[in-house]
Design an enzyme around this catalytic site. Structure first.
Site, PDB file in Angstrom:
ATOM      1  N   HIS A  80       0.848  -1.199   0.000  1.00 31.73           N
ATOM      2  CA  HIS A  80       0.000   0.000   0.000  1.00 31.73           C
ATOM      3  C   HIS A  80       0.880   1.245   0.000  1.00 31.73           C
ATOM      4  O   HIS A  80       1.780   1.358   0.828  1.00 31.73           O
ATOM      5  CB  HIS A  80      -0.920   0.012   1.225  1.00 31.73           C
ATOM      6  CG  HIS A  80      -2.103  -0.903   1.079  1.00 31.73           C
ATOM      7  ND1 HIS A  80      -3.281  -0.716   1.757  1.00 31.73           N
ATOM      8  CD2 HIS A  80      -2.281  -2.013   0.309  1.00 31.73           C
ATOM      9  CE1 HIS A  80      -4.145  -1.672   1.421  1.00 31.73           C
ATOM     10  NE2 HIS A  80      -3.551  -2.476   0.553  1.00 31.73           N
ATOM     11  N   TYR A 209      -9.626   5.407   7.284  1.00 31.52           N
ATOM     12  CA  TYR A 209      -9.841   5.772   8.694  1.00 31.52           C
ATOM     13  C   TYR A 209     -10.920   6.838   8.711  1.00 31.52           C
ATOM     14  O   TYR A 209     -10.752   7.891   8.092  1.00 31.52           O
ATOM     15  CB  TYR A 209      -8.551   6.327   9.311  1.00 31.52           C
ATOM     16  CG  TYR A 209      -7.455   5.298   9.495  1.00 31.52           C
ATOM     17  CD1 TYR A 209      -6.597   4.968   8.441  1.00 31.52           C
ATOM     18  CD2 TYR A 209      -7.272   4.668  10.719  1.00 31.52           C
ATOM     19  CE1 TYR A 209      -5.587   4.022   8.611  1.00 31.52           C
ATOM     20  CE2 TYR A 209      -6.254   3.725  10.891  1.00 31.52           C
ATOM     21  CZ  TYR A 209      -5.426   3.400   9.837  1.00 31.52           C
ATOM     22  OH  TYR A 209      -4.420   2.471  10.012  1.00 31.52           O
ATOM     23  N   PRO A 301      -4.746   0.688  18.675  1.00 29.60           N
ATOM     24  CA  PRO A 301      -4.454   0.159  17.335  1.00 29.60           C
ATOM     25  C   PRO A 301      -4.505   1.181  16.203  1.00 29.60           C
ATOM     26  O   PRO A 301      -4.111   0.852  15.078  1.00 29.60           O
ATOM     27  CB  PRO A 301      -5.536  -0.908  17.141  1.00 29.60           C
ATOM     28  CG  PRO A 301      -6.639  -0.518  18.062  1.00 29.60           C
ATOM     29  CD  PRO A 301      -6.004   0.181  19.226  1.00 29.60           C
ATOM     30  N   LYS A 305       0.652   0.210  15.054  1.00 33.26           N
ATOM     31  CA  LYS A 305       2.066   0.232  15.444  1.00 33.26           C
ATOM     32  C   LYS A 305       2.489  -0.956  16.325  1.00 33.26           C
ATOM     33  O   LYS A 305       3.683  -1.207  16.505  1.00 33.26           O
ATOM     34  CB  LYS A 305       2.377   1.527  16.220  1.00 33.26           C
ATOM     35  CG  LYS A 305       2.304   2.769  15.377  1.00 33.26           C
ATOM     36  CD  LYS A 305       3.554   2.924  14.541  1.00 33.26           C
ATOM     37  CE  LYS A 305       3.393   3.891  13.398  1.00 33.26           C
ATOM     38  NZ  LYS A 305       3.587   3.344  12.093  1.00 33.26           N
ATOM     39  N   TYR A 393       3.258   7.178   9.951  1.00 35.02           N
ATOM     40  CA  TYR A 393       2.519   5.971   9.580  1.00 35.02           C
ATOM     41  C   TYR A 393       3.449   4.920   8.968  1.00 35.02           C
ATOM     42  O   TYR A 393       3.345   3.735   9.318  1.00 35.02           O
ATOM     43  CB  TYR A 393       1.396   6.327   8.586  1.00 35.02           C
ATOM     44  CG  TYR A 393       0.363   5.232   8.457  1.00 35.02           C
ATOM     45  CD1 TYR A 393      -0.737   5.192   9.303  1.00 35.02           C
ATOM     46  CD2 TYR A 393       0.495   4.229   7.500  1.00 35.02           C
ATOM     47  CE1 TYR A 393      -1.684   4.178   9.207  1.00 35.02           C
ATOM     48  CE2 TYR A 393      -0.448   3.218   7.392  1.00 35.02           C
ATOM     49  CZ  TYR A 393      -1.533   3.201   8.245  1.00 35.02           C
ATOM     50  OH  TYR A 393      -2.459   2.197   8.150  1.00 35.02           O
TER      51      TYR A 393
HETATM   52  C1  PHB Z   1      -6.250  -4.229  10.832  1.00 37.27           C
HETATM   53  O1  PHB Z   1      -6.277  -4.524   9.635  1.00 37.27           O
HETATM   54  O2  PHB Z   1      -6.619  -5.041  11.703  1.00 37.27           O
HETATM   55  C2  PHB Z   1      -5.793  -2.879  11.213  1.00 37.27           C
HETATM   56  C3  PHB Z   1      -5.254  -2.050  10.254  1.00 37.27           C
HETATM   57  C4  PHB Z   1      -4.828  -0.777  10.599  1.00 37.27           C
HETATM   58  C5  PHB Z   1      -4.967  -0.343  11.904  1.00 37.27           C
HETATM   59  C6  PHB Z   1      -5.481  -1.189  12.871  1.00 37.27           C
HETATM   60  C7  PHB Z   1      -5.903  -2.463  12.531  1.00 37.27           C
HETATM   61  O3  PHB Z   1      -4.580   0.925  12.213  1.00 37.27           O
END
Ligand code: PHB
Ligand code: APR
Length: 402
Positions: A80, A209, A301, A305, A393
């Site tokens: 990505h 997000y 989450p 990280k 990120y």
């Molecule tokens: C996930 O795919 O479980 C996931 C991806 C990004 C995040 C948190 C969880 O920031």
């Protein structure tokens, strides 16, 4: 039927915990010719059944390659180069690749990564004792640490040079340290993440997000045919009260028009609620025992990280131990804690900040939403602002600004 090799009474490094941290450490040490045993409380199937995040930073990808377990990740993982942030129904893309001079992340589930590490460990003939019960750590403040445990009804004692506490947030290593020798920093957030895994194509090629008036939401994925979605929910919510239908209906309400049109729903494979926490232990070294990964720190989450931080702890720890065994130098182990903590606090700050920016906090009013809106508006329309998000990120390099 595979025959479990005899459990020896001595090893160089006793690794407590067979999650990603313990397995990765075992592999790095093995490559350097350092003997180690992993003691894991659960069964291998149980460890593989835990669904966790799945976004790998470059540093983590490099480590897997170094261990010789990166092949399937490169084949099946999805690269990505950007992700989206949504506020007030508007999407904004963070072009990580452009903003960071070519960096990217890899979407590859922690379950798959753990499976690859387990298989590599088994192939190399290193011992993992699954269902190791009542593990206890002793004399780690002397030159002869010992670990005791029960396995298949028999008690064992393992002498070692070092103990690696890779036993997660609820492990025994951190809990064994006298309270006066440890400082714990903690923030618990007033909401949880309800996660759902489904064999449906993801709603978008990239992660989204979402900060919506109904709360945060995340559209993530494991592959082109497996989606992972999250909803911010009150901590009082019970998983039994969330049917799949209710989940999809709520997600729709938090998406934009395009998302609603593209969303493919289906039965959940897994559904659970996880609390959000920021947590750091200082120090991470207690004589000849070290903490690594979730045993020493937890991040919320948002930003994914956790696994990446665990991977860098383990890299630093393996370097320190290799230096000790090969050069008889204690410089690396002396520096381990401070070296890790600097990187940990940077990631903790980012995860806390990203969580604060994207969630609706109970008790906050319309003015707080306006502040969030203004901050996102600023960040996304400023090259410097967007770069700050992208840089954090994709993750810091292993050796950043000494
Ligand atoms: C996930 O795919 O479980 C996931 C991806 C990004 C995040 C948190 C969880 O920031
Ligand atoms: N004895 C033996 N094993 C134990 C004990 C104990 N007393 N207590 C816990 N364990 C085992 C757990 O069963 C688990 O398999 O230690 C392992 C710890 O694994 P994780 O919790 O996955 O932690 P870690 O390996 O540090 O993984 C990094 O960062 O944010 C997260 O999602 C990310 O889970 C990932 C983690």
């Amino acid at each position: 039927m595979s025959v479990q090799p005899q459990i020896p009474s001595r090893t160089q490094v006793a690794i407590i915990g067979g999650g990603p941290s313990g397995l990765l450490l075992g592999q790095l040490l093995h490559k350097a010719g350092i003997d180690n045993i992993v003691l894991e409380r659960q069964s291998g199937e149980y460890v593989l059944g835990r669904i966790r995040a799945g976004v790998l930073e470059q540093v983590t990808m490099d480590l897997l390659d170094e261990c010789g377990v990166g092949e399937r990740m490169h084949r099946e993982g999805l690269v990505h180069t950007g992700f989206e942030m949504m506020f007030d129904g508007q999407r904004h893309r963070i072009d990580m690749h452009r903003l960071t001079g070519g960096k990217k992340v890899m979407v590859y589930g922690q379950t798959e990564l753990t499976r690859d590490l387990m298989e590599a460990r088994q192939a190399s003939g290193q011992l993992t004792v699954y269902q190791a019960e009542e593990v206890s750590v002793h004399d780690y403040d002397t030159a002869q640490p010992r670990v005791r445990f029960m396995h298949e009804g028999r008690s064992h004692e393992l002498a070692c040079d070092f103990i690696a506490g890779c036993d997660g947030f609820h492990g025994v290593c951190r809990a064994s340290v006298p309270r006066g020798a440890i400082t714990e920093f903690e923030k618990v957030y007033p909401f949880g993440w309800l996660g759902l895994l489904a064999d449906t194509p993801p709603v978008s090629d990239e992660l989204i997000y979402i900060n919506s008036p109904r709360g945060f939401s995340l559209c993530s994925q494991r592959s082109r045919s497996r989606s992972r979605y999250y909803l911010q929910v009150p901590l009082t919510d019970k998983i039994e009260a969330w049917s799949d239908e209710a989940f999809w209906a709520e997600l729709r309400l938090r998406l934009d028009e395009e998302g609603r049109e593209r969303l493919v729903t289906g039965p959940s494979i897994e559904k659970s609620i996880a609390p959000l926490r920021s947590f750091v232990t200082e120090p991470l070294r207690f004589g000849r025992m070290f903490l690594a990964g979730d045993a020493g720190h937890i991040v919320p989450p948002t930003g994914a990280k956790g696994l990446n931080l665990a991977a860098t702890d383990v890299k630093y720890l393996s370097q320190a131990l290799i230096e000790y065994f090969q050069e008889r130098s204690e410089a690396g182990i002396d520096h381990y804690s401070a070296r890790c903590l600097r990187r940990i606090w940077r990631a903790e700050r980012f995860s806390w900040w990203f969580t604060t920016l994207m969630h609706r906090f109970p008790g906050n009013g319309p003015i707080d939403a306006k502040f969030q809106e203004a901050e996102i508006d600023y960040l996304l329309h400023s090259e410097a602002g967007a770069r700050t998000i992208a840089e954090n990120y994709v993750g810091l390099p292993l050796d950043f600004g000494a």
